[in-house]
Motif scaffolding. Structure first.
Motif, PDB file in Angstrom:
ATOM      1  N   ASN A  53      62.170  40.970  55.785  1.00 10.04           N
ATOM      2  CA  ASN A  53      63.022  41.963  55.624  1.00 10.04           C
ATOM      3  C   ASN A  53      62.478  43.416  56.116  1.00 10.04           C
ATOM      4  N   ILE A  54      63.512  44.195  56.618  1.00 11.44           N
ATOM      5  CA  ILE A  54      63.107  45.735  56.804  1.00 11.44           C
ATOM      6  C   ILE A  54      62.815  46.234  55.695  1.00 11.44           C
ATOM      7  N   ALA A  55      61.499  47.069  55.894  1.00 13.82           N
ATOM      8  CA  ALA A  55      61.229  47.999  54.759  1.00 13.82           C
ATOM      9  C   ALA A  55      62.245  49.029  54.808  1.00 13.82           C
ATOM     10  N   ASP A  56      63.192  49.006  53.711  1.00 14.14           N
ATOM     11  CA  ASP A  56      64.116  50.052  53.455  1.00 14.14           C
ATOM     12  C   ASP A  56      63.972  50.751  52.279  1.00 14.14           C
ATOM     13  N   THR A  57      62.936  50.753  51.490  1.00 14.32           N
ATOM     14  CA  THR A  57      62.622  51.759  50.687  1.00 14.32           C
ATOM     15  C   THR A  57      61.204  51.915  50.452  1.00 14.32           C
ATOM     16  N   ALA A  58      61.061  53.183  50.036  1.00 11.45           N
ATOM     17  CA  ALA A  58      59.723  54.089  50.165  1.00 11.45           C
ATOM     18  C   ALA A  58      59.231  54.039  48.793  1.00 11.45           C
ATOM     19  N   GLU A  59      58.000  53.159  48.563  1.00  8.23           N
ATOM     20  CA  GLU A  59      57.051  53.351  47.390  1.00  8.23           C
ATOM     21  C   GLU A  59      56.833  54.832  47.150  1.00  8.23           C
ATOM     22  N   HIS A  60      56.674  55.211  45.946  1.00  9.30           N
ATOM     23  CA  HIS A  60      56.231  56.770  45.426  1.00  9.30           C
ATOM     24  C   HIS A  60      54.439  56.377  45.741  1.00  9.30           C
ATOM     25  N   ALA A  61      54.046  57.310  46.412  1.00  8.96           N
ATOM     26  CA  ALA A  61      52.524  57.453  46.534  1.00  8.96           C
ATOM     27  C   ALA A  61      51.779  57.972  45.163  1.00  8.96           C
ATOM     28  N   LEU A  62      52.457  58.674  44.251  1.00  7.71           N
ATOM     29  CA  LEU A  62      52.284  58.965  43.000  1.00  7.71           C
ATOM     30  C   LEU A  62      53.237  58.525  42.082  1.00  7.71           C
ATOM     31  N   LYS A  63      53.013  57.559  41.321  1.00  8.14           N
ATOM     32  CA  LYS A  63      54.196  56.939  40.621  1.00  8.14           C
ATOM     33  C   LYS A  63      55.103  57.847  39.903  1.00  8.14           C
ATOM     34  N   LYS A  64      56.352  57.546  39.986  1.00  5.76           N
ATOM     35  CA  LYS A  64      57.607  58.256  39.646  1.00  5.76           C
ATOM     36  C   LYS A  64      57.533  58.457  38.167  1.00  5.76           C
ATOM     37  N   THR A  65      57.194  57.491  37.354  1.00  2.11           N
ATOM     38  CA  THR A  65      57.310  57.558  35.796  1.00  2.11           C
ATOM     39  C   THR A  65      56.211  58.557  35.407  1.00  2.11           C
ATOM     40  N   ASP A  66      54.947  58.627  36.238  1.00  7.15           N
ATOM     41  CA  ASP A  66      53.922  59.284  35.451  1.00  7.15           C
ATOM     42  C   ASP A  66      54.285  60.981  35.972  1.00  7.15           C
ATOM     43  N   ILE A  67      54.914  61.146  37.000  1.00  5.59           N
ATOM     44  CA  ILE A  67      55.476  62.743  37.462  1.00  5.59           C
ATOM     45  C   ILE A  67      56.623  62.985  36.039  1.00  5.59           C
ATOM     46  N   ILE A  68      57.430  62.208  35.971  1.00  2.26           N
ATOM     47  CA  ILE A  68      58.599  62.403  35.073  1.00  2.26           C
ATOM     48  C   ILE A  68      57.647  62.450  33.533  1.00  2.26           C
ATOM     49  N   ARG A  69      56.861  61.761  33.198  1.00  2.00           N
ATOM     50  CA  ARG A  69      56.247  61.864  32.094  1.00  2.00           C
ATOM     51  C   ARG A  69      55.554  63.331  31.750  1.00  2.00           C
ATOM     52  N   GLY A  70      54.977  64.080  32.814  1.00  2.00           N
ATOM     53  CA  GLY A  70      54.490  65.280  32.679  1.00  2.00           C
ATOM     54  C   GLY A  70      55.357  66.255  32.913  1.00  2.00           C
ATOM     55  N   TYR A  71      56.595  66.141  33.758  1.00  2.00           N
ATOM     56  CA  TYR A  71      57.168  67.145  34.197  1.00  2.00           C
ATOM     57  C   TYR A  71      58.922  67.004  34.097  1.00  2.00           C
ATOM     58  N   GLY A  72      59.189  65.895  33.520  1.00  2.00           N
ATOM     59  CA  GLY A  72      60.951  65.791  33.369  1.00  2.00           C
ATOM     60  C   GLY A  72      61.331  65.108  34.544  1.00  2.00           C
ATOM     61  N   LYS A  73      62.631  65.022  34.237  1.00  2.00           N
ATOM     62  CA  LYS A  73      63.558  64.453  35.523  1.00  2.00           C
ATOM     63  C   LYS A  73      64.336  65.570  36.112  1.00  2.00           C
ATOM     64  N   ALA A  74      64.738  66.802  35.430  1.00  2.00           N
ATOM     65  CA  ALA A  74      65.361  67.628  36.286  1.00  2.00           C
ATOM     66  C   ALA A  74      64.358  68.194  37.238  1.00  2.00           C
ATOM     67  N   SER A  75      65.218  69.176  37.979  1.00  2.00           N
ATOM     68  CA  SER A  75      64.738  69.981  39.050  1.00  2.00           C
ATOM     69  C   SER A  75      63.500  70.850  38.372  1.00  2.00           C
ATOM     70  N   TYR A  76      62.370  70.916  39.269  1.00  2.00           N
ATOM     71  CA  TYR A  76      61.042  71.468  38.878  1.00  2.00           C
ATOM     72  C   TYR A  76      61.336  73.045  39.420  1.00  2.00           C
ATOM     73  N   HIS A  77      62.275  73.482  40.129  1.00  2.00           N
ATOM     74  CA  HIS A  77      62.587  74.779  40.860  1.00  2.00           C
ATOM     75  C   HIS A  77      62.425  75.939  39.629  1.00  2.00           C
ATOM     76  N   ASN A  78      62.949  75.454  38.365  1.00  2.00           N
ATOM     77  CA  ASN A  78      62.908  76.601  37.427  1.00  2.00           C
ATOM     78  C   ASN A  78      61.744  76.437  36.294  1.00  2.00           C
ATOM     79  N   LEU A  79      60.637  75.802  36.854  1.00  2.00           N
ATOM     80  CA  LEU A  79      59.586  75.683  35.912  1.00  2.00           C
ATOM     81  C   LEU A  79      58.526  76.852  36.060  1.00  2.00           C
ATOM     82  N   GLY A  80      59.054  77.653  37.005  1.00  2.00           N
ATOM     83  CA  GLY A  80      58.150  78.813  37.326  1.00  2.00           C
ATOM     84  C   GLY A  80      56.673  78.628  37.685  1.00  2.00           C
ATOM     85  N   GLU A  81      55.705  79.115  36.933  1.00  2.00           N
ATOM     86  CA  GLU A  81      54.136  79.072  36.938  1.00  2.00           C
ATOM     87  C   GLU A  81      53.719  77.407  36.786  1.00  2.00           C
ATOM     88  N   LYS A  82      54.703  76.583  36.040  1.00  2.00           N
ATOM     89  CA  LYS A  82      54.344  75.470  35.617  1.00  2.00           C
ATOM     90  C   LYS A  82      54.836  74.422  36.520  1.00  2.00           C
TER      91      LYS A  82
END
Length: 247
Positions: free
Chosen positions: A13-42
């Protein structure tokens, strides 16, 4: 015109999805699901090849590979591997003091009586991560033994890939014991093999905070990095590393 690549697992099959180089659930665990634009210095910053990029969210393209897997392989086939990984990492986070004290992980404590099959799925998750890392570099091909384990969902296999797990004191001392929002990969090294000129050896690490997963393909492990593991141990002794290089 850009030519689409085939999924490296099924090679059909054609590769039609892009795996996260950094796992998405690890990022969400640290920073949440919402936009990070409003996290300021964090607001999390992604470092790669000397370039810094502020992450806008957990689905940001900057932390994805180029399209490398088809939907069938990335979702249906390998989803059980992702679940085993998420349970494993949550255990590490919940028991970080215990792990640092006794320096081993008992897979039965994580998965219960089903630990033999679940640790095999965990190892397959790391195989998937390894394969995507190799496939992201067009100069290399994903080794056939790695492909076959995932493609055929094998429970018994031999492979040139060996995993160790480590505590990294440099990260732990700098960021503290609860630094699991700090995730990343180290630079990938490749090696010419004198006894197998048609295949390269590889090594790199991934980390969640101070907890490092170390990959060695067709090369000797760093013995200080922990006991060699290929989904074949109830209890895995983890090593200790000092150095750390940003990827």
């Amino acid at each position: 015109m850009k030519i689409s690549r085939l999924c490296w697992i099924c090679n059909i099959n054609i590769a039609d999805t892009a795996e996260h180089a950094l796992k998405k659930t690890d990022i969400i665990r640290g920073y949440g699901k919402a936009s990070y634009h409003n996290l300021g210095e964090k607001q999390p910053i992604h470092f790669k090849n000397g370039k810094e990029t502020k992450l806008q969210g957990a689905n940001s393209d900057v932390i994805k590979n180029t399209k490398d897997l088809c939907k069938q392989c990335n979702n249906t086939l390998t989803q059980p591997y992702d679940f085993s990984y998420d349970n494993f990492i949550q255990y590490v986070i919940n028991n970080c003091d215990l792990i640092c004290e006794r320096r081993f992980i008992d897979f039965e404590e994580i998965y219960g009586a089903d630990f033999p099959s679940q640790q095999t799925n965990l190892f397959k998750y790391f195989i998937k991560s390894f394969g995507c890392r190799i496939y992201a570099n067009p100069n290399f091909e994903v080794p056939i033994d790695v492909v076959e384990i995932i493609k055929n969902d094998l429970n018994h296999f031999t492979t040139g890939l060996k995993i160790t797990m480590s505590i990294n004191n440099e990260v732990k001392n700098k960021f503290g014991n609860q630094c699991f929002h700090f995730v990343g990969k180290t630079e990938m090294h490749y090696y010419n093999l004198t006894d197998n000129p048609d295949q390269f050896g590889f090594s790199f690490s991934e980390h969640i905070g101070w907890f490092f997963i170390n990959y060695y393909y067709l090369i000797d492990i760093n013995e200080r990095s922990g006991t060699e593991w290929i989904a074949n141990r109830k209890v895995l002794f983890i090593g200790e590393l000092e150095e750390f290089n940003f990827y």
